[in-house]
Design a protein around this motif. Sequence first.
Motif, short mmCIF file in Angstrom:
data_model
loop_
_atom_site.label_atom_id
_atom_site.label_comp_id
_atom_site.label_asym_id
_atom_site.label_seq_id
_atom_site.Cartn_x
_atom_site.Cartn_y
_atom_site.Cartn_z
N GLY A 228 3.08 -7.29 -11.46
CA GLY A 228 3.67 -7.92 -10.29
C GLY A 228 3.58 -7.10 -9.03
O GLY A 228 3.89 -7.60 -7.95
N ALA A 229 3.14 -5.85 -9.16
CA ALA A 229 3.09 -4.96 -8.00
C ALA A 229 1.79 -5.14 -7.22
O ALA A 229 0.77 -5.57 -7.76
CB ALA A 229 3.21 -3.50 -8.44
N THR A 230 1.86 -4.78 -5.95
CA THR A 230 0.69 -4.75 -5.08
C THR A 230 0.51 -3.31 -4.58
O THR A 230 1.43 -2.73 -4.03
CB THR A 230 0.85 -5.69 -3.88
N LEU A 231 -0.68 -2.77 -4.81
CA LEU A 231 -0.99 -1.41 -4.38
C LEU A 231 -1.70 -1.46 -3.03
O LEU A 231 -2.77 -2.04 -2.90
CB LEU A 231 -1.89 -0.71 -5.41
N ASP A 232 -1.08 -0.86 -2.00
CA ASP A 232 -1.67 -0.85 -0.67
C ASP A 232 -2.61 0.34 -0.52
O ASP A 232 -2.33 1.43 -1.01
CB ASP A 232 -0.57 -0.75 0.39
N ALA A 233 -3.72 0.12 0.16
CA ALA A 233 -4.70 1.19 0.42
C ALA A 233 -5.26 0.99 1.81
O ALA A 233 -6.36 0.48 1.99
CB ALA A 233 -5.80 1.17 -0.63
N ASN A 234 -4.46 1.35 2.82
CA ASN A 234 -4.85 1.02 4.19
C ASN A 234 -4.71 2.18 5.17
O ASN A 234 -4.68 1.98 6.38
CB ASN A 234 -4.04 -0.18 4.69
N GLY A 235 -4.62 3.41 4.66
CA GLY A 235 -4.51 4.56 5.55
C GLY A 235 -3.26 4.58 6.39
O GLY A 235 -3.25 5.14 7.48
N ALA A 236 -2.18 3.95 5.88
CA ALA A 236 -0.89 3.86 6.56
C ALA A 236 -0.93 2.98 7.81
O ALA A 236 -0.04 3.06 8.66
CB ALA A 236 -0.33 5.24 6.91
N SER A 237 -1.93 2.11 7.91
CA SER A 237 -2.00 1.19 9.05
C SER A 237 -1.03 0.02 8.89
O SER A 237 -0.74 -0.68 9.86
CB SER A 237 -3.42 0.66 9.22
N TYR A 238 -0.55 -0.19 7.68
CA TYR A 238 0.52 -1.16 7.44
C TYR A 238 1.35 -0.65 6.30
O TYR A 238 0.90 -0.55 5.17
CB TYR A 238 -0.06 -2.55 7.11
N VAL A 239 2.59 -0.29 6.61
CA VAL A 239 3.48 0.31 5.62
C VAL A 239 4.64 -0.64 5.38
O VAL A 239 5.38 -0.98 6.31
CB VAL A 239 4.00 1.67 6.09
N ARG A 240 4.80 -1.07 4.13
CA ARG A 240 5.86 -2.03 3.81
C ARG A 240 7.11 -1.30 3.35
O ARG A 240 7.03 -0.26 2.72
CB ARG A 240 5.39 -2.97 2.69
#
Length: 240
Positions: A228-240
Amino acid sequence: MTTILLTGSSRGIGAAAFSALESRGCTVIGHSTEGGEGRLAADFTEPSAPQMLWEEALERGGGRIDVLVNNAGLFAANPTNSADISWLDAWEDTLRINLTAAAQLSRFAVQHWLDRKAGENGHRGRLVHVASRAGHRGDSPAHWHYAAAKGGMLAMHKTIARAHAADGILSYAIAPGFTDTAMAGDYLSSRGGPELLKDIPLGAVAEPEEIAKLIEFCALDAPASLTGATLDANGASYVR
């Protein structure tokens, strides 16, 4: 041996993931629109293509698929001032390739796993959805359709995870930001190229191999509790 169906495996993130998964000893059944190099061909703008791909992959896998990686995607500008029919055609193609085909394949996978016994660990199968930062924060005015499709993919992923965790079916999502692939290249150029990096605190876009490592982790190593998790990989350009 783990058998994996990986869509969109001919270039960029998909090609890197194909290599990473094969290096782990998996049987990887690749896909691309045109096929070739051992990959199965399927044009996801055709409604029947996902079912045909699933059936061919199942045959190639000896009647068993353990992991589905929904990676195929289309990223093409669709300006709001386009002619109505052109705008709608582009919208529908992008939604079908990025979301509807993934939904069809996910449905076939879930049905396949529900029809077989769980392993000793209680698991039946894994889904890995390659979404996008755009699914959280939106995208440019010419990419409404892409953001909507990726947002839909994330909602679908969460729904599958909640519905089928008790069945031993695990679902993971990855949300990359800009990645150094041919698909993102035109967009980077159109938005100022190096100037766009100012929006990324890390100061660099991701490499395909970085996202491939996350796909490998989710497909093979991620704990069940991460479903159910989503792993973000965006260089901290969008931090939830």
